[in-house]
Enzyme design. Structure first.
Site, PDB file in Angstrom:
ATOM      1  CB  SER A 223      -4.946  47.118  52.228  1.00 34.88           C
ATOM      2  OG  SER A 223      -4.592  45.827  52.618  1.00 34.88           O
TER       3      SER A 223
ATOM      4  CG  HIS B 138      -3.925  46.602  56.055  1.00 32.05           C
ATOM      5  ND1 HIS B 138      -5.158  46.410  55.483  1.00 32.05           N
ATOM      6  CD2 HIS B 138      -4.142  47.399  57.121  1.00 32.05           C
ATOM      7  CE1 HIS B 138      -6.072  47.057  56.176  1.00 32.05           C
ATOM      8  NE2 HIS B 138      -5.479  47.672  57.174  1.00 32.05           N
TER       9      HIS B 138
ATOM     10  CG  ASP C 121      -8.765  49.197  58.288  1.00 30.92           C
ATOM     11  OD1 ASP C 121      -9.469  49.900  59.038  1.00 30.92           O
ATOM     12  OD2 ASP C 121      -7.553  49.025  58.452  1.00 30.92           O
TER      13      ASP C 121
END
Lengths: 188, 276
Positions: A12, A39, A132
């Site tokens: 991310s 992301h 995540d």
């Protein structure tokens, strides 16, 4: 380590450039399919496929639903979709609720890939600002997959790799250069 | 943090559930994308704190559970003006052509709670084509169809819809289309008058009207390739000659035969026109 049948690169905040540089180093003939799950801002899907493709030797393709997974291609997960892998080794997209505020959810992709590829999966988690990916890596590790986190000391944002390490979901912690050498060691 | 890998359903578990649901309720999930479907069942078990046996017992003993099941298993996440670029392309490439018709019938298949259908209503309204258009929304799920008819959305959702709307470059204020309350906004009643919502099952129901425009975005991703082809064929058969079909931008028409009946209008936004 033995040669995997699928590699997932995930991250991310702070992962974009690290993964981009890695992809640029892959030869066109790289036989293992590589899946990139990041992301990204929902609206900034401004032709990442084209930009990465132009800069790389290897083909870079943004995934279309039900694409067959093939070697010699780096697959980009489209923004704002979850990505699953079917046991017939095709991709499925999904727009269900975000998980940990994230869509795509790295956890969901790695979990579904782990169920298909089991010990033949290599999943690498890079820099990022949330947790995540940790549960995904844990699942993969429990099924015999190789799980690697980017060295948190080197990661621009260490939350994501640290979460996976804390969960004991990681087999190895490596610096970017070591990850690059490992990935290139699979090239014939 | 404690390490916990969630128990997952095996392929056999999933298959047995699909068969049970087919036998008891007559609904066939067998050509749904398995990975997504499996996760939906796992999610349902998590929400209910049930084991697989609990779920099977409920399916077997409670006929009214079917609506709940359908609601939880099918994905109903949707938003207004998702992919603003798609709406720009419709304005530019499709609406001028449709304007030559005196009556325009639009079918939004897999309408869920109506956000996309009302986006179309607004789009037509902005282009001065609302009065001659009629919008059909269909879904397999009665509960979401009720929500679609009501057209009531939370203010939190409305904020993100408004952000999308601004990116479509339309001229009016988004708030024109809603009556705003404390917690919700409701689509204005004059925008609902040319709409109709009804049950239609893409797996088993056939052509029910002839349309100038059909939109079904991010529904086919939940189907396997063979079922996708069958549904796309239903759409093509439901279009008038030179009518338009819109799919999700990451969905593909893979059948050569079906592709031969279509002309690509916008490859990125996945808009097609029926040519035979």
């Amino acid at each position: 380590m033995k040669t995997p049948e699928l590699i997932i690169l995930a991250g991310s905040a702070g992962a974009f450039h690290v993964i981009y540089e890695l992809v640029k180093k892959l030869p066109a003939s790289y036989a293992i399919p590589v899946v990139v799950v990041m992301h990204r801002g929902k609206k900034q899907d401004n032709n990442l496929e084209g930009l990465w493709n132009n800069a790389s030797e290897i083909i870079v393709k943004e995934i279309t639903d039900k694409d067959e997974i093939k070697g010699g291609i780096v697959y980009l997960c489209p923004s704002d979709y979850h990505l699953f892998i079917e046991k017939e080794k095709v991709f499925s997209l999904d727009v269900s609720e975000p998980v940990l505020f994230s869509r795509p959810s790295i956890d969901l992709t790695i979990q579904s890939a782990a169920e298909v590829y089991k010990s033949k999966l290599l999943a690498i988690l890079f820099s990022g600002a949330n947790q995540d990916g940790a549960l995904g890596l844990l699942k993969s590790k429990s099924l015999g997959g190789e799980t690697i986190a980017q060295d948190p000391n080197e990661a621009e944002v260490d939350t994501m790799p640290l979460a996976a390490i804390t969960l004991n979901a990681v087999n190895k912690t490596l610096k970017t250069k070591e990850i690059e050498l490992l990935m290139l060691s699979f090239a014939k | 943090m404690t390490a916990q890998v969630k128990d997952s359903l095996s392929d056999d578990d999933l298959l047995s559930l699909i068969n049970l649901i087919k036998n008891i309720y007559g609904f066939d999930f067998s050509q749904y994308s398995k990975s997504s479907l499996k996760r939906r069942f796992e999610r349902l078990l998590g929400i209910k704190q049930w084991t697989l046996v609990d779920l099977k017992t409920t399916i077997t003993n409670d006929p009214s559970f079917f609506d709940v099941l359908l609601r939880e298993i099918t994905v109903n996440v949707t938003e207004m003006f998702r992919d603003p670029a798609f709406y720009k392309s419709l304005s530019l490439n499709v609406l001028p052509y449709l304007d030559s018709y005196s009556r325009i019938k639009v079918w939004n298949a897999g309408v869920s709670s109506g956000q996309e259908l009302y986006s179309f209503v607004i789009l037509f309204s902005e282009n001065g084509m609302f009065d001659k258009a009629f919008f059909y929304g269909t879904d397999i799920n009665t509960e979401v169809l009720e929500e679609a008819k009501n057209g009531i959305y939370s203010l939190i959702d409305m904020r993100s819809f408004a952000n999308n709307y601004v990116k479509t470059d339309f001229q009016r204020a988004f708030s024109n289309y809603f009556t705003v309350g404390y917690h919700n906004s409701t689509i204005k009643s004059q925008l609902k008058k040319n709409t109709h919502f009804s049950i239609h099952n893409l797996l088993s129901d056939g052509v029910f009207n002839e349309f100038q425009l059909i939109s079904c975005r991010n529904v086919l991703i939940y189907f396997e390739v063979e079922l996708q082809a069958k549904v796309i064929e239903l759409f093509i058969d439901s279009l008038c000659l030179f009518g338009f079909l819109c799919l999700g931008s990451k969905e593909a028409v893979r059948s050569k035969e079906l592709l031969s009946r279509l002309k690509v209008i916008d490859s990125k936004q996945n808009i097609y026109q029926r040519i035979k």
